[in-house]
Design a protein around this motif. Sequence first.
Motif: not given
Length: 470
Positions: A281, A454, A463
């Motif tokens: 992420i 994510k 998402l």
Amino acid sequence: MRTAKTSVPIRRPAAVFVLLLAALVFAAIVVAIQSSSFFIGSRKSLIDSEEIRILSDFQSRVQQCVASRGLGLTADIIDHCKLVLKFPEGTNSTWYNAQFKIFEPLEYKYDVCEAILLWEQYRNMTTVLTREYLDVRPDGWLDYAAKRIAQLGADKCYNRSICEEHLNLILPAKPPFHPQQFRTCAVVGNSGDLLKTEFGLEIDGHDAVFRDNEAPVNEKYAKHVGLKRDFRLVVRGAARNMVAILDGSSDEVLIIKSVTHRDFNAKIKELPNPVYLFQGIVLRRGAKGTGMKSIELALSMCDIVDIYGFTVDPGYTEWTRYFSTPRKGHNPLQGRAYYQLLECLGVIRIHSPMRARRKQDWSDVPGKEIITSAHMAALRLKREKTGQEGDLGPFGNCKVWGTVDRDGPVSGSPDMADARSKSNYSKWELLPHESLRKEAQKHYAQMGRVSLYKMDGNKLDDLVCVRHSF
């Protein structure tokens, strides 16, 4: 010869009545539309006012929390979402940015609405890379998988079998860990400030302990950092030394932060320890480093996250480690400000030398009900601003949906049979939901058996959501 003309009588009163009726209907429709628009506009204005009131009250609570717990930091409120955290005059700004030729500033602006949306989202997310994520994500195997494999020799997985060979060792079929799996967790950083404390027994009293990179765990440092070992997040460089890092521990789960590498694979096959990849992420925020990623990892499976060994007290002049000589590190003032913000948002609880000398009382940190109310207010305002409609729950940002109807293989390879016989892979990957704590089972049911992942990038949205039918 004349053709006879047929005269049609004109009923003028009836025609006028029809025209008048049509005009009245049209006027009524216009008035209705205007009234409806006015009502909707008024209602929207009332909703906005209520959300702003909730967030303004929350900002005041955050401001009071910073004043009480910030050890000199203060918060200046700009509006219902934005505030500035300021260090007192005379603070020693030691970190120098060579690129911009400036010293680290003494104030930092934050958007509390964005921050609370981000961190509450982590409580529902999966932060370990899985096979189901790659299967469901569009071009997950072709595009994304290649980014997680070093020395592939290509920017895409044109030959999927080769990419699977690289990733299978560390790719569980489904999430091995679950939201709210643990009640309390300790994230232990590597700051030299730990040597000023004796938090060891307190750290070991948590349900799970997260450490990072090469931080040693032994009797020499036991009174400072404890001996409990559950999870360790490592960067690529540290992963090369994974055997030495684990030092005979068969219980500690190893999670590689960046990419897998063929040099790692041979070592992984020798280890009884479960080894996974952190689900990448990339988000811009006010603090950097493996410690921050460890907090993200812990928040995705813990109710309460206590942090130790993060340099958050004033007065230091250099970045240090508890087990090595001082070295140049991340910009410490910015990190300290951001960690303090997170504490006052109810994300973490900070433990440090200066805080160790006073009774820990969390009454000045906003409670769960207040945080939940602020989160919903921020979400509603964001959706109104962006024109989004519909679900305000955890699935409102699901860009991609997929369904999994079988368990699939556990991670690893057949030639790991001997190592697996002594391992704890089954403790995680084959763990039935019925054996999880009640809070985790309840959360899983409330989420409709859906796992959230994510997408990469710098947005809160987008998402990948995977529904489990079994």
